[in-house]
Design a protein around this motif. Sequence first.
Motif, PDB file in Angstrom:
ATOM      1  N   TYR A   4      17.802  13.331  18.723  1.00  0.00           N
ATOM      2  CA  TYR A   4      17.411  13.491  20.118  1.00  0.00           C
ATOM      3  C   TYR A   4      15.942  13.132  20.281  1.00  0.00           C
ATOM      4  O   TYR A   4      15.119  13.458  19.431  1.00  0.00           O
ATOM      5  CB  TYR A   4      17.645  14.932  20.591  1.00  0.00           C
ATOM      6  CG  TYR A   4      19.098  15.297  20.556  1.00  0.00           C
ATOM      7  CD1 TYR A   4      19.927  15.003  21.634  1.00  0.00           C
ATOM      8  CD2 TYR A   4      19.656  15.889  19.432  1.00  0.00           C
ATOM      9  CE1 TYR A   4      21.279  15.304  21.594  1.00  0.00           C
ATOM     10  CE2 TYR A   4      21.007  16.194  19.384  1.00  0.00           C
ATOM     11  CZ  TYR A   4      21.810  15.896  20.468  1.00  0.00           C
ATOM     12  OH  TYR A   4      23.147  16.187  20.422  1.00  0.00           O
ATOM     13  N   HIS A  32      14.147  28.040  13.486  1.00  0.00           N
ATOM     14  CA  HIS A  32      15.517  27.985  14.009  1.00  0.00           C
ATOM     15  C   HIS A  32      16.507  27.593  12.910  1.00  0.00           C
ATOM     16  O   HIS A  32      17.601  28.164  12.829  1.00  0.00           O
ATOM     17  CB  HIS A  32      15.604  27.011  15.190  1.00  0.00           C
ATOM     18  CG  HIS A  32      15.157  27.613  16.478  1.00  0.00           C
ATOM     19  ND1 HIS A  32      16.010  27.887  17.511  1.00  0.00           N
ATOM     20  CD2 HIS A  32      13.925  28.013  16.899  1.00  0.00           C
ATOM     21  CE1 HIS A  32      15.332  28.432  18.514  1.00  0.00           C
ATOM     22  NE2 HIS A  32      14.060  28.511  18.154  1.00  0.00           N
ATOM     23  N   GLU A  37      20.457  27.816  13.087  1.00  0.00           N
ATOM     24  CA  GLU A  37      20.586  26.786  14.128  1.00  0.00           C
ATOM     25  C   GLU A  37      19.835  25.545  13.638  1.00  0.00           C
ATOM     26  O   GLU A  37      18.630  25.423  13.822  1.00  0.00           O
ATOM     27  CB  GLU A  37      19.988  27.276  15.451  1.00  0.00           C
ATOM     28  CG  GLU A  37      20.130  26.260  16.571  1.00  0.00           C
ATOM     29  CD  GLU A  37      19.599  26.783  17.896  1.00  0.00           C
ATOM     30  OE1 GLU A  37      20.285  26.594  18.890  1.00  0.00           O
ATOM     31  OE2 GLU A  37      18.507  27.375  17.921  1.00  0.00           O
ATOM     32  N   SER A  61      22.804  19.755  19.081  1.00  0.00           N
ATOM     33  CA  SER A  61      22.927  19.631  20.533  1.00  0.00           C
ATOM     34  C   SER A  61      21.548  19.448  21.170  1.00  0.00           C
ATOM     35  O   SER A  61      20.536  19.860  20.602  1.00  0.00           O
ATOM     36  CB  SER A  61      23.587  20.882  21.121  1.00  0.00           C
ATOM     37  OG  SER A  61      22.696  21.973  21.037  1.00  0.00           O
ATOM     38  N   PRO A  62      21.522  18.867  22.375  1.00  0.00           N
ATOM     39  CA  PRO A  62      20.243  18.757  23.074  1.00  0.00           C
ATOM     40  C   PRO A  62      19.706  20.135  23.478  1.00  0.00           C
ATOM     41  O   PRO A  62      18.495  20.328  23.560  1.00  0.00           O
ATOM     42  CB  PRO A  62      20.571  17.901  24.306  1.00  0.00           C
ATOM     43  CG  PRO A  62      22.043  18.015  24.491  1.00  0.00           C
ATOM     44  CD  PRO A  62      22.614  18.257  23.117  1.00  0.00           C
ATOM     45  N   GLU A  63      20.604  21.081  23.701  1.00  0.00           N
ATOM     46  CA  GLU A  63      20.175  22.435  24.066  1.00  0.00           C
ATOM     47  C   GLU A  63      19.383  23.092  22.932  1.00  0.00           C
ATOM     48  O   GLU A  63      18.408  23.808  23.181  1.00  0.00           O
ATOM     49  CB  GLU A  63      21.382  23.306  24.443  1.00  0.00           C
ATOM     50  CG  GLU A  63      22.074  22.861  25.715  1.00  0.00           C
ATOM     51  CD  GLU A  63      23.064  21.704  25.515  1.00  0.00           C
ATOM     52  OE1 GLU A  63      23.462  21.105  26.534  1.00  0.00           O
ATOM     53  OE2 GLU A  63      23.422  21.391  24.359  1.00  0.00           O
ATOM     54  N   ALA A  64      19.794  22.831  21.678  1.00  0.00           N
ATOM     55  CA  ALA A  64      19.058  23.384  20.532  1.00  0.00           C
ATOM     56  C   ALA A  64      17.650  22.814  20.475  1.00  0.00           C
ATOM     57  O   ALA A  64      16.684  23.533  20.217  1.00  0.00           O
ATOM     58  CB  ALA A  64      19.804  23.098  19.235  1.00  0.00           C
ATOM     59  N   ALA A  66      15.963  21.617  23.062  1.00  0.00           N
ATOM     60  CA  ALA A  66      15.240  22.187  24.196  1.00  0.00           C
ATOM     61  C   ALA A  66      14.761  23.605  23.880  1.00  0.00           C
ATOM     62  O   ALA A  66      13.613  23.959  24.196  1.00  0.00           O
ATOM     63  CB  ALA A  66      16.122  22.182  25.441  1.00  0.00           C
ATOM     64  N   ARG A  67      15.604  24.407  23.246  1.00  0.00           N
ATOM     65  CA  ARG A  67      15.207  25.780  22.883  1.00  0.00           C
ATOM     66  C   ARG A  67      13.982  25.774  21.972  1.00  0.00           C
ATOM     67  O   ARG A  67      13.060  26.578  22.153  1.00  0.00           O
ATOM     68  CB  ARG A  67      16.364  26.518  22.208  1.00  0.00           C
ATOM     69  CG  ARG A  67      17.373  27.084  23.175  1.00  0.00           C
ATOM     70  CD  ARG A  67      18.355  28.029  22.498  1.00  0.00           C
ATOM     71  NE  ARG A  67      19.260  27.356  21.572  1.00  0.00           N
ATOM     72  CZ  ARG A  67      20.388  26.752  21.929  1.00  0.00           C
ATOM     73  NH1 ARG A  67      20.743  26.711  23.205  1.00  0.00           N
ATOM     74  NH2 ARG A  67      21.164  26.194  21.015  1.00  0.00           N
ATOM     75  N   ASP A  70      10.983  24.801  24.102  1.00  0.00           N
ATOM     76  CA  ASP A  70      10.635  25.891  25.017  1.00  0.00           C
ATOM     77  C   ASP A  70       9.930  27.021  24.267  1.00  0.00           C
ATOM     78  O   ASP A  70       8.899  27.533  24.717  1.00  0.00           O
ATOM     79  CB  ASP A  70      11.885  26.438  25.712  1.00  0.00           C
ATOM     80  CG  ASP A  70      12.486  25.463  26.719  1.00  0.00           C
ATOM     81  OD1 ASP A  70      11.779  24.547  27.180  1.00  0.00           O
ATOM     82  OD2 ASP A  70      13.689  25.620  27.030  1.00  0.00           O
ATOM     83  N   ARG A  78      12.311  15.436  29.366  1.00  0.00           N
ATOM     84  CA  ARG A  78      13.752  15.426  29.115  1.00  0.00           C
ATOM     85  C   ARG A  78      14.036  15.316  27.632  1.00  0.00           C
ATOM     86  O   ARG A  78      13.188  14.897  26.858  1.00  0.00           O
ATOM     87  CB  ARG A  78      14.441  14.327  29.913  1.00  0.00           C
ATOM     88  CG  ARG A  78      14.271  12.938  29.381  1.00  0.00           C
ATOM     89  CD  ARG A  78      14.969  11.886  30.265  1.00  0.00           C
ATOM     90  NE  ARG A  78      14.005  10.854  30.614  1.00  0.00           N
ATOM     91  CZ  ARG A  78      13.351  10.763  31.749  1.00  0.00           C
ATOM     92  NH1 ARG A  78      13.543  11.638  32.688  1.00  0.00           N
ATOM     93  NH2 ARG A  78      12.488   9.811  31.966  1.00  0.00           N
ATOM     94  N   GLU A  81      19.887  12.074  23.777  1.00  0.00           N
ATOM     95  CA  GLU A  81      20.444  11.633  22.499  1.00  0.00           C
ATOM     96  C   GLU A  81      20.124  10.150  22.312  1.00  0.00           C
ATOM     97  O   GLU A  81      20.250   9.350  23.242  1.00  0.00           O
ATOM     98  CB  GLU A  81      21.953  11.849  22.457  1.00  0.00           C
ATOM     99  CG  GLU A  81      22.540  11.546  21.090  1.00  0.00           C
ATOM    100  CD  GLU A  81      24.011  11.925  20.966  1.00  0.00           C
ATOM    101  OE1 GLU A  81      24.528  11.763  19.857  1.00  0.00           O
ATOM    102  OE2 GLU A  81      24.612  12.367  21.954  1.00  0.00           O
TER     103      GLU A  81
END
Length: 87
Positions: A4, A32, A37, A61-64, A66-67, A70, A78, A81
Amino acid sequence: MSVYMVERELEGIAMEDLAAAQKAAIATAEKHAAAGEPVRYIRSTFAPGDGRCLCLFEARSPEAVARVNDEANIPYVRVTEVLDLAP
């Protein structure tokens, strides 16, 4: 796992702050991963002329991704992938 790209706009950032952000991204990704994760920081490219910064991470995942960003408190536009086409 997929790769990503995290796009950032960091115009005017001091080199010391950029280095600190990179260290925070690496440390948070490692934290993480140790917690189960899997996220791995790969590398970053920075264009000082306009402040664009592109960072590559490997994750499920992109959410991982982002976490991680953050939690490390690093601003981004943004997470996308991508295919890492290094020779």
